[in-house]
Design a protein around this motif. Structure first.
Motif, PDB file in Angstrom:
ATOM      1  N   HIS A 286       0.835  -1.198   0.000  1.00 39.17           N
ATOM      2  CA  HIS A 286       0.000   0.000   0.000  1.00 39.17           C
ATOM      3  C   HIS A 286       0.873   1.252   0.000  1.00 39.17           C
ATOM      4  O   HIS A 286       2.012   1.234   0.461  1.00 39.17           O
ATOM      5  N   ARG A 287       0.312   2.319  -0.521  1.00 40.70           N
ATOM      6  CA  ARG A 287       1.081   3.555  -0.651  1.00 40.70           C
ATOM      7  C   ARG A 287       1.456   4.128   0.707  1.00 40.70           C
ATOM      8  O   ARG A 287       2.567   4.618   0.901  1.00 40.70           O
ATOM      9  N   GLU A 288       0.540   4.079   1.681  1.00 42.81           N
ATOM     10  CA  GLU A 288       0.836   4.686   2.973  1.00 42.81           C
ATOM     11  C   GLU A 288       0.104   3.932   4.078  1.00 42.81           C
ATOM     12  O   GLU A 288      -1.018   3.483   3.904  1.00 42.81           O
ATOM     13  N   TRP A 289       0.792   3.789   5.216  1.00 45.78           N
ATOM     14  CA  TRP A 289       0.228   3.142   6.391  1.00 45.78           C
ATOM     15  C   TRP A 289       0.375   4.075   7.587  1.00 45.78           C
ATOM     16  O   TRP A 289       1.391   4.745   7.740  1.00 45.78           O
TER      17      TRP A 289
ATOM     18  N   GLY B  92       1.144  -6.978  15.257  1.00 46.59           N
ATOM     19  CA  GLY B  92       0.961  -7.430  16.626  1.00 46.59           C
ATOM     20  C   GLY B  92       2.029  -6.921  17.575  1.00 46.59           C
ATOM     21  O   GLY B  92       2.446  -7.638  18.503  1.00 46.59           O
ATOM     22  N   VAL B  93       2.466  -5.687  17.355  1.00 46.64           N
ATOM     23  CA  VAL B  93       3.497  -5.097  18.211  1.00 46.64           C
ATOM     24  C   VAL B  93       3.058  -3.689  18.589  1.00 46.64           C
ATOM     25  O   VAL B  93       1.993  -3.213  18.193  1.00 46.64           O
ATOM     26  N   THR B  94       3.909  -2.998  19.324  1.00 49.54           N
ATOM     27  CA  THR B  94       3.611  -1.619  19.721  1.00 49.54           C
ATOM     28  C   THR B  94       4.078  -0.647  18.642  1.00 49.54           C
ATOM     29  O   THR B  94       4.895  -0.993  17.775  1.00 49.54           O
ATOM     30  N   SER B  95       3.578   0.590  18.719  1.00 46.01           N
ATOM     31  CA  SER B  95       4.007   1.619  17.772  1.00 46.01           C
ATOM     32  C   SER B  95       5.495   1.907  17.917  1.00 46.01           C
ATOM     33  O   SER B  95       6.182   2.232  16.935  1.00 46.01           O
ATOM     34  N   ARG B  96       6.014   1.785  19.131  1.00 39.50           N
ATOM     35  CA  ARG B  96       7.444   2.006  19.358  1.00 39.50           C
ATOM     36  C   ARG B  96       8.271   0.959  18.613  1.00 39.50           C
ATOM     37  O   ARG B  96       9.307   1.285  18.014  1.00 39.50           O
ATOM     38  N   THR B  97       7.808  -0.301  18.638  1.00 37.91           N
ATOM     39  CA  THR B  97       8.513  -1.357  17.897  1.00 37.91           C
ATOM     40  C   THR B  97       8.468  -1.093  16.400  1.00 37.91           C
ATOM     41  O   THR B  97       9.444  -1.337  15.685  1.00 37.91           O
ATOM     42  N   VAL B  98       7.337  -0.582  15.922  1.00 41.97           N
ATOM     43  CA  VAL B  98       7.239  -0.243  14.497  1.00 41.97           C
ATOM     44  C   VAL B  98       8.290   0.804  14.137  1.00 41.97           C
ATOM     45  O   VAL B  98       8.961   0.696  13.104  1.00 41.97           O
ATOM     46  N   ARG B  99       8.449   1.806  14.972  1.00 40.02           N
ATOM     47  CA  ARG B  99       9.433   2.857  14.690  1.00 40.02           C
ATOM     48  C   ARG B  99      10.843   2.272  14.645  1.00 40.02           C
ATOM     49  O   ARG B  99      11.649   2.643  13.783  1.00 40.02           O
ATOM     50  N   ARG B 100      11.155   1.354  15.581  1.00 34.86           N
ATOM     51  CA  ARG B 100      12.478   0.739  15.582  1.00 34.86           C
ATOM     52  C   ARG B 100      12.691  -0.106  14.321  1.00 34.86           C
ATOM     53  O   ARG B 100      13.764  -0.087  13.714  1.00 34.86           O
ATOM     54  N   ASP B 101      11.665  -0.845  13.924  1.00 35.79           N
ATOM     55  CA  ASP B 101      11.771  -1.675  12.727  1.00 35.79           C
ATOM     56  C   ASP B 101      11.927  -0.819  11.474  1.00 35.79           C
ATOM     57  O   ASP B 101      12.658  -1.188  10.539  1.00 35.79           O
ATOM     58  N   VAL B 102      11.241   0.304  11.422  1.00 37.65           N
ATOM     59  CA  VAL B 102      11.396   1.218  10.286  1.00 37.65           C
ATOM     60  C   VAL B 102      12.832   1.719  10.214  1.00 37.65           C
ATOM     61  O   VAL B 102      13.429   1.809   9.133  1.00 37.65           O
ATOM     62  N   ASP B 103      13.421   2.037  11.363  1.00 38.57           N
ATOM     63  CA  ASP B 103      14.817   2.480  11.386  1.00 38.57           C
ATOM     64  C   ASP B 103      15.747   1.379  10.869  1.00 38.57           C
ATOM     65  O   ASP B 103      16.728   1.664  10.162  1.00 38.57           O
ATOM     66  N   ARG B 104      15.459   0.114  11.210  1.00 36.79           N
ATOM     67  CA  ARG B 104      16.288  -0.988  10.715  1.00 36.79           C
ATOM     68  C   ARG B 104      16.189  -1.112   9.192  1.00 36.79           C
ATOM     69  O   ARG B 104      17.177  -1.370   8.508  1.00 36.79           O
ATOM     70  N   LEU B 105      14.975  -0.944   8.661  1.00 33.45           N
ATOM     71  CA  LEU B 105      14.806  -0.996   7.208  1.00 33.45           C
ATOM     72  C   LEU B 105      15.604   0.123   6.528  1.00 33.45           C
ATOM     73  O   LEU B 105      16.201  -0.078   5.471  1.00 33.45           O
ATOM     74  N   ARG B 106      15.605   1.293   7.115  1.00 36.05           N
ATOM     75  CA  ARG B 106      16.385   2.399   6.554  1.00 36.05           C
ATOM     76  C   ARG B 106      17.867   2.074   6.552  1.00 36.05           C
ATOM     77  O   ARG B 106      18.587   2.392   5.597  1.00 36.05           O
ATOM     78  N   GLU B 107      18.337   1.427   7.629  1.00 34.01           N
ATOM     79  CA  GLU B 107      19.744   1.039   7.688  1.00 34.01           C
ATOM     80  C   GLU B 107      20.095   0.033   6.593  1.00 34.01           C
ATOM     81  O   GLU B 107      21.234  -0.009   6.117  1.00 34.01           O
TER      82      GLU B 107
ATOM     83  N   GLY C 223      -0.654  11.578   9.265  1.00 36.27           N
ATOM     84  CA  GLY C 223       0.610  11.092   8.743  1.00 36.27           C
ATOM     85  C   GLY C 223       0.717   9.583   8.783  1.00 36.27           C
ATOM     86  O   GLY C 223      -0.208   8.866   9.168  1.00 36.27           O
ATOM     87  N   GLY C 224       1.869   9.115   8.387  1.00 38.52           N
ATOM     88  CA  GLY C 224       2.102   7.675   8.375  1.00 38.52           C
ATOM     89  C   GLY C 224       3.420   7.343   7.726  1.00 38.52           C
ATOM     90  O   GLY C 224       4.289   8.211   7.547  1.00 38.52           O
ATOM     91  N   TYR C 225       3.569   6.079   7.335  1.00 37.32           N
ATOM     92  CA  TYR C 225       4.804   5.582   6.730  1.00 37.32           C
ATOM     93  C   TYR C 225       4.568   5.245   5.264  1.00 37.32           C
ATOM     94  O   TYR C 225       3.530   4.698   4.893  1.00 37.32           O
ATOM     95  N   GLN C 226       5.585   5.569   4.453  1.00 42.15           N
ATOM     96  CA  GLN C 226       5.478   5.337   3.011  1.00 42.15           C
ATOM     97  C   GLN C 226       6.837   4.900   2.480  1.00 42.15           C
ATOM     98  O   GLN C 226       7.867   5.481   2.828  1.00 42.15           O
ATOM     99  N   LEU C 227       6.835   3.854   1.642  1.00 44.10           N
ATOM    100  CA  LEU C 227       8.071   3.372   1.025  1.00 44.10           C
ATOM    101  C   LEU C 227       8.330   4.181  -0.233  1.00 44.10           C
ATOM    102  O   LEU C 227       7.506   4.198  -1.153  1.00 44.10           O
TER     103      LEU C 227
END
Length: 328
Positions: free
Chosen positions: A18-21, A31-46, A59-63
């Motif tokens: 999807h375009r944006e989440w 099935g995790v917290t929003s904080r875990t999502v933020r950490r996982d997004v940072d890992r993807l950026r790395e 707002g939200g997240y977009q690839l």
């Protein structure tokens, strides 16, 4: 660690779907917290994935698109569609993308599950494209096998039919696949003959197992496309001719394809064409049908064939004009 890796793959799949989440939606899906999502997004950026985040309630997240292409996740239907498209592009000899298609196809088919390979094969076998196709079709599986052997620097064994139909067995060190508009060629070091050879891919029947690995050799030329063009358009024939074309090289290149001969620059308004043919009569027709003004450079006997053709055409024209005049 395994759970985290699996979650990252799932997150990446969702971002590609999807375009944006929103952060809350991703957290709910994973099935995790929003904080875990933020950490996982940072890992993807790395890892090189450009994930953009916009703040606020809307707002939200977009690839997004990055400077380099990171690995992509494809579902079954997408993988089949991409593989079929690559096979079609490779099989049609589309100018400029044929070789690239085979490299990409080799990577994709290496990781395709068996069930998807069967689906790709069925779609390819039972689909008839209404496109311009080469005279001799090459099995995409053969092309990917050749491409993999080139990539892995692995000795290749195959049965081969030469232009006369004679069958031989070859053991080669494959170097590159070269694609023209009409055919595929394998440039390889022939182990038994101790020299570089060019093989038409549609005449190759691989005979595995292949191997062992070998250290790559210096290629026979820097420009392999020109090397193959020279071999298949000239030296492979009994007769070779050279003519001067009275057009600039760039204009001649728009008419003369790689299979027609090799062009060489000469002056601002002329260039040389070196071509091969089964005999001089065929060479004359070949050059005349290009529709360009020319003169014979060599061999001298070609000039006599040009005169013969001129006289024959003159007689045909005289007869036609005479019949027209008599009828009127």
């Amino acid at each position: 660690m395994l759970e985290t890796s699996a979650r990252l793959l799932r997150l990446l799949s969702l971002l590609q779907a999807h375009r944006e989440w929103s952060g809350a939606d991703l957290a709910d899906r994973l099935g995790v917290t929003s904080r875990t999502v933020r950490r996982d997004v940072d890992r993807l950026r790395e890892l090189g994935y450009p994930v953009h985040a916009s703040p606020g309630t809307g707002g939200g997240y977009q690839l997004g698109a990055g400077a380099e292409l990171p690995p992509l996740l494809l579902d079954d239907e997408e993988a089949v569609a991409v593989a079929v498209g690559l096979r079609t592009a490779a099989g049609q000899g589309v100018e400029g993308i044929g070789e690239t298609s085979v490299r990409a196809l080799a990577k994709l088919e290496q990781v395709l599950p068996a069930r998807l390979r069967r689906r790709v094969g069925a779609l390819t076998d039972f689909t008839v494209p209404m496109l311009r196709t080469p005279r001799e079709r090459v099995d995409p599986e053969v092309l990917t096998e050749l491409a993999n052997a080139c990539r892995d620097s692995e000795r290749l064994r195959f049965a081969y039919r030469d232009h006369g139909g004679a069958a031989t067995r070859r053991t080669v060190e494959p170097h590159r696949l070269v694609c023209t508009e009409r055919r595929w060629y394998l440039v390889a070091w022939d182990v038994d003959r101790g020299d570089w050879r060019t093989f038409r891919a549609d005449r190759i029947e691989p005979k595995p197992p292949h191997g062992p690995r070998f250290p790559p050799r210096e290629p026979p030329a820097d420009d392999l496309a020109a090397y193959v063009s020279k071999g298949v358009s000239g030296s492979a024939y009994a007769t070779e001719v050279t003519v001067r074309l009275f057009v600039p090289l760039a204009e001649a290149a728009g008419v003369v394809g790689p299979m027609d001969g090799v062009l060489e620059p000469e002056s601002e308004g002329t260039c040389l064409l070196r071509a091969g043919a089964h005999n001089l009569q065929v060479a004359v027709v070949h050059v005349v049908l290009m529709g360009l003004d020319f003169e014979v450079v060599e061999p001298p006997e070609l000039t006599e064939r040009v005169r013969d053709l001129r006289d024959r055409l003159s007689r045909a024209l005289a007869r036609t004009e005479g019949e027209t005049a008599a009828g009127s």
